[in-house]
Design a protein around this motif. Structure first.
Motif, PDB file in Angstrom:
ATOM      1  N   GLY A 115      29.075   1.574  18.471  1.00 38.71           N
ATOM      2  CA  GLY A 115      29.003   2.935  17.955  1.00 38.71           C
ATOM      3  C   GLY A 115      30.164   3.314  17.052  1.00 38.71           C
ATOM      4  N   VAL A 116      30.778   2.335  16.398  1.00 42.44           N
ATOM      5  CA  VAL A 116      31.945   2.574  15.544  1.00 42.44           C
ATOM      6  C   VAL A 116      31.554   2.360  14.089  1.00 42.44           C
ATOM      7  CG1 VAL A 116      34.309   1.902  15.010  1.00 42.44           C
ATOM      8  CG2 VAL A 116      33.504   1.840  17.381  1.00 42.44           C
ATOM      9  N   SER A 117      31.660   3.403  13.280  1.00 34.64           N
ATOM     10  CA  SER A 117      31.395   3.285  11.848  1.00 34.64           C
ATOM     11  C   SER A 117      32.618   2.709  11.137  1.00 34.64           C
ATOM     12  CB  SER A 117      31.047   4.653  11.257  1.00 34.64           C
ATOM     13  OG  SER A 117      29.820   5.132  11.771  1.00 34.64           O
ATOM     14  N   VAL A 118      32.403   2.223   9.905  1.00 35.79           N
ATOM     15  CA  VAL A 118      33.462   1.514   9.176  1.00 35.79           C
ATOM     16  C   VAL A 118      33.463   1.929   7.709  1.00 35.79           C
ATOM     17  CG1 VAL A 118      34.248  -0.740   8.343  1.00 35.79           C
ATOM     18  CG2 VAL A 118      33.416  -0.498  10.702  1.00 35.79           C
ATOM     19  N   LEU A 119      34.650   2.232   7.203  1.00 31.97           N
ATOM     20  CA  LEU A 119      34.876   2.372   5.762  1.00 31.97           C
ATOM     21  C   LEU A 119      35.806   1.247   5.359  1.00 31.97           C
ATOM     22  CD1 LEU A 119      34.807   3.811   3.009  1.00 31.97           C
ATOM     23  CD2 LEU A 119      36.732   5.195   3.782  1.00 31.97           C
ATOM     24  N   CYS A 120      35.322   0.313   4.551  1.00 31.09           N
ATOM     25  CA  CYS A 120      36.124  -0.842   4.134  1.00 31.09           C
ATOM     26  C   CYS A 120      36.314  -0.795   2.621  1.00 31.09           C
ATOM     27  CB  CYS A 120      35.437  -2.148   4.545  1.00 31.09           C
ATOM     28  SG  CYS A 120      36.383  -3.635   4.137  1.00 31.09           S
ATOM     29  N   SER A 160      23.560   2.365  17.277  1.00 31.13           N
ATOM     30  CA  SER A 160      24.401   1.683  18.267  1.00 31.13           C
ATOM     31  C   SER A 160      23.578   1.316  19.490  1.00 31.13           C
ATOM     32  CB  SER A 160      25.552   2.596  18.674  1.00 31.13           C
ATOM     33  OG  SER A 160      25.070   3.665  19.468  1.00 31.13           O
ATOM     34  N   ALA A 161      24.204   0.614  20.419  1.00 33.95           N
ATOM     35  CA  ALA A 161      23.530   0.260  21.674  1.00 33.95           C
ATOM     36  C   ALA A 161      23.096   1.501  22.437  1.00 33.95           C
ATOM     37  CB  ALA A 161      24.460  -0.596  22.533  1.00 33.95           C
ATOM     38  N   ALA A 162      23.808   2.621  22.210  1.00 31.83           N
ATOM     39  CA  ALA A 162      23.471   3.883  22.878  1.00 31.83           C
ATOM     40  C   ALA A 162      22.497   4.723  22.062  1.00 31.83           C
ATOM     41  CB  ALA A 162      24.744   4.679  23.140  1.00 31.83           C
ATOM     42  N   GLY A 163      22.083   4.230  20.901  1.00 32.61           N
ATOM     43  CA  GLY A 163      21.116   4.941  20.086  1.00 32.61           C
ATOM     44  C   GLY A 163      21.707   5.939  19.113  1.00 32.61           C
ATOM     45  N   THR A 164      23.016   5.909  18.915  1.00 35.14           N
ATOM     46  CA  THR A 164      23.657   6.836  17.975  1.00 35.14           C
ATOM     47  C   THR A 164      23.765   6.181  16.594  1.00 35.14           C
ATOM     48  OG1 THR A 164      25.853   6.058  18.631  1.00 35.14           O
ATOM     49  CG2 THR A 164      24.966   7.971  19.793  1.00 35.14           C
ATOM     50  N   PRO A 165      23.728   6.979  15.523  1.00 35.17           N
ATOM     51  CA  PRO A 165      23.798   6.399  14.176  1.00 35.17           C
ATOM     52  C   PRO A 165      25.213   5.919  13.837  1.00 35.17           C
ATOM     53  CG  PRO A 165      23.706   8.782  14.038  1.00 35.17           C
ATOM     54  CD  PRO A 165      23.503   8.442  15.482  1.00 35.17           C
ATOM     55  N   VAL A 166      25.298   4.761  13.214  1.00 33.63           N
ATOM     56  CA  VAL A 166      26.572   4.241  12.710  1.00 33.63           C
ATOM     57  C   VAL A 166      26.355   3.759  11.284  1.00 33.63           C
ATOM     58  CG1 VAL A 166      27.604   3.602  14.922  1.00 33.63           C
ATOM     59  CG2 VAL A 166      26.078   1.999  13.773  1.00 33.63           C
ATOM     60  N   VAL A 167      27.430   3.820  10.489  1.00 27.48           N
ATOM     61  CA  VAL A 167      27.357   3.471   9.067  1.00 27.48           C
ATOM     62  C   VAL A 167      28.557   2.612   8.700  1.00 27.48           C
ATOM     63  CG1 VAL A 167      27.382   4.377   6.701  1.00 27.48           C
ATOM     64  CG2 VAL A 167      26.149   5.616   8.501  1.00 27.48           C
ATOM     65  N   ALA A 168      28.316   1.611   7.874  1.00 30.66           N
ATOM     66  CA  ALA A 168      29.409   0.845   7.252  1.00 30.66           C
ATOM     67  C   ALA A 168      29.284   1.008   5.748  1.00 30.66           C
ATOM     68  CB  ALA A 168      29.330  -0.625   7.637  1.00 30.66           C
ATOM     69  N   GLU A 191      29.223  12.723  11.782  1.00 29.89           N
ATOM     70  CA  GLU A 191      30.327  13.530  12.285  1.00 29.89           C
ATOM     71  C   GLU A 191      30.766  13.049  13.662  1.00 29.89           C
ATOM     72  OE1 GLU A 191      31.199  18.173  13.601  1.00 29.89           O
ATOM     73  OE2 GLU A 191      29.617  17.723  12.131  1.00 29.89           O
ATOM     74  N   GLU A 192      29.810  12.637  14.476  1.00 32.00           N
ATOM     75  CA  GLU A 192      30.128  12.166  15.823  1.00 32.00           C
ATOM     76  C   GLU A 192      30.480  10.677  15.810  1.00 32.00           C
ATOM     77  OE1 GLU A 192      30.379  14.304  18.254  1.00 32.00           O
ATOM     78  OE2 GLU A 192      29.724  15.913  16.914  1.00 32.00           O
ATOM     79  N   GLY A 193      31.136  10.237  16.875  1.00 30.68           N
ATOM     80  CA  GLY A 193      31.493   8.831  17.003  1.00 30.68           C
ATOM     81  C   GLY A 193      32.838   8.510  16.369  1.00 30.68           C
ATOM     82  N   LYS A 194      33.215   7.257  16.429  1.00 31.33           N
ATOM     83  CA  LYS A 194      34.502   6.799  15.913  1.00 31.33           C
ATOM     84  C   LYS A 194      34.329   6.137  14.551  1.00 31.33           C
ATOM     85  CE  LYS A 194      36.847   8.204  19.444  1.00 31.33           C
ATOM     86  NZ  LYS A 194      37.584   7.328  20.356  1.00 31.33           N
ATOM     87  N   LEU A 195      35.399   6.183  13.768  1.00 34.05           N
ATOM     88  CA  LEU A 195      35.397   5.589  12.432  1.00 34.05           C
ATOM     89  C   LEU A 195      36.689   4.822  12.217  1.00 34.05           C
ATOM     90  CD1 LEU A 195      34.319   5.281   9.493  1.00 34.05           C
ATOM     91  CD2 LEU A 195      35.438   7.444   8.961  1.00 34.05           C
ATOM     92  N   VAL A 196      36.564   3.595  11.748  1.00 30.85           N
ATOM     93  CA  VAL A 196      37.704   2.748  11.408  1.00 30.85           C
ATOM     94  C   VAL A 196      37.726   2.549   9.901  1.00 30.85           C
ATOM     95  CG1 VAL A 196      38.718   0.435  11.622  1.00 30.85           C
ATOM     96  CG2 VAL A 196      37.714   1.553  13.627  1.00 30.85           C
ATOM     97  N   ALA A 197      38.899   2.776   9.290  1.00 31.97           N
ATOM     98  CA  ALA A 197      39.082   2.535   7.858  1.00 31.97           C
ATOM     99  C   ALA A 197      39.868   1.243   7.667  1.00 31.97           C
ATOM    100  CB  ALA A 197      39.813   3.695   7.202  1.00 31.97           C
TER     101      ALA A 197
END
Length: 374
Positions: free
Chosen positions: A216-221, A238-246, A184-190
């Motif tokens: 810290g940017v997740s990706v939906l491709c 991420s470098a800050a320790g937050t979860p990211v998903v592709a 839910e947190e962080g940025k997401l790029v589609a």
């Protein structure tokens, strides 16, 4: 007494989606709509979501400029004319509506022969060959604001946006991310590359993923049919320790969720993709497919950027895309400004006049029918 509209819209999602949108609206007004689609798998897959829509799979193929390609095109269009004549003689419609593409020519010629009105809709800033060729015999041609076709009668021209399916609308971001499996947190790029132009954007995203993860940017491709990648789900910190998903998926059935979950979209510049991102208020970085007919995607992307709704990056500069996207996704003030401009641009994408115009046309035809029966 309801009237039948035949809508040619197959071959690509960019043609099929507006056809579905228009059919739903006209059906809601009491008319019958029959969609003429191609025999491609993408047409059948998308239509599976709409069991209430009547459709026919027709012959037809795109024009390829080679001796064999031209012969194949002529043969396919001849088959399309024969198919269309058989359908039209059995179930004569009040009008034929086309969104361009290779499904248009054969049906339009058959309609012309049987005096069925031809109505065209073009959503790109540079009209396609089918629209340019057939516009001279059309009763009505809908074009984007500021776009014209040489030789088109002023009486036939109407300015209109591209029909967008009713479900394509802004949804709650947190809920969409949860359903799609993103934090839910962080940025997401589609990322949407389409069916033809997906590989360069897929390759770019695969090579850039480590940098996106670190930021810290997740990706939906959405990779496109038949373009599966190894390790389609990738989870990192991420470098800050937050979860990211592709997530790399071949096809997306829930475009409203995908767009609403994203902070920005990186995509080709087809008119349908732009219209749907505008409907969901998501800024885009547009990378036009350079081999699109008449380079119409570049014209679309330049207009979008000129309106201040997002950015245009030529494919020749794709190496710079990672820095551009990461800078943009981190700039909340610029994203907010883009969304404000999208709200203004959305006024150009209003298409209710298409529905009311066609409904009035059908009503006029009913009156003529009743007077003939009296």
């Amino acid at each position: 007494m309801s009237k039948t509209f035949v809508i040619a819209c197959g071959g690509t999602g960019g043609h099929l989606s507006p056809g579905i949108a228009l059919a739903e609206r006209l059906t809601g007004l009491g008319h019958r709509c029959v969609l003429i689609v191609s025999r491609k798998k993408i047409d059948v897959r998308l239509l599976e979501k709409y069991p209430h829509i009547e459709f026919l799979r027709a012959p037809g193929g795109a024009l390829v400029f080679s001796p064999a390609g031209i012969l194949k095109f002529v043969a396919s269009q001849f088959s399309a004319v024969i198919f269309a004549l058989g359908f039209l003689l059995k179930d004569r419609p009040v009008a034929f509506v086309s969104f361009g593409g290779f499904m248009t020519l054969g049906m339009a010629l058959a309609c012309r022969a049987l005096f069925v009105p031809v109505i065209l809709h073009e959503a790109n800033r540079i009209p396609g060959k089918a629209v340019r060729w057939i516009s001279r015999i059309a009763t009505r041609v809908y074009l984007p604001p500021g776009v014209r076709v040489a030789g088109l009668s002023p009486l036939a021209f109407r300015s209109a946006g591209l029909p967008v399916r009713s479900e394509i609308r802004p949804l709650k971001k947190a809920a969409c991310r949860a359903r799609l499996g993103f934090p839910e947190e962080g940025k997401l790029v589609a990322v949407f590359g389409g069916s033809q132009g997906a590989k360069p954007l897929n390759d770019w995203m695969l090579s850039a993923w480590d940098k996106f993860a670190a930021a810290g940017v997740s990706v939906l491709c959405v990779t496109g049919p038949g373009k599966d990648v190894a390790e389609p789900v990738r989870e990192r910190l991420s470098a800050a320790g937050t979860p990211v998903v592709a997530r790399f998926i071949p096809f997306c059935d829930e475009m409203a969720e995908a767009l609403s979950a994203a902070d920005i979209v990186v995509s080709r510049a087809g008119a349908g993709t732009i219209a749907e991102s505008i409907a969901c208020r998501v800024p885009s970085v547009l990378v036009p497919y350079p081999f699109a007919a008449d380079d119409h995607q570049t014209a679309n992307a330049k207009y979008y950027q000129e309106k201040g709704a997002g950015l245009f990056v030529p494919q020749t500069e794709i190496d710079s895309l990672t820095g551009i996207v990461l800078d943009l996704v981190a700039d909340d003030a610029l994203l907010a400004r883009f969304r404000d401009e999208i709200d203004k641009l959305s006024l150009e994408y209003v298409w209710e006049n298409v529905v009311s115009d066609l409904d009035q046309y059908a009503t006029k035809q009913r009156k003529i029918f009743r007077s003939e029966q009296a």
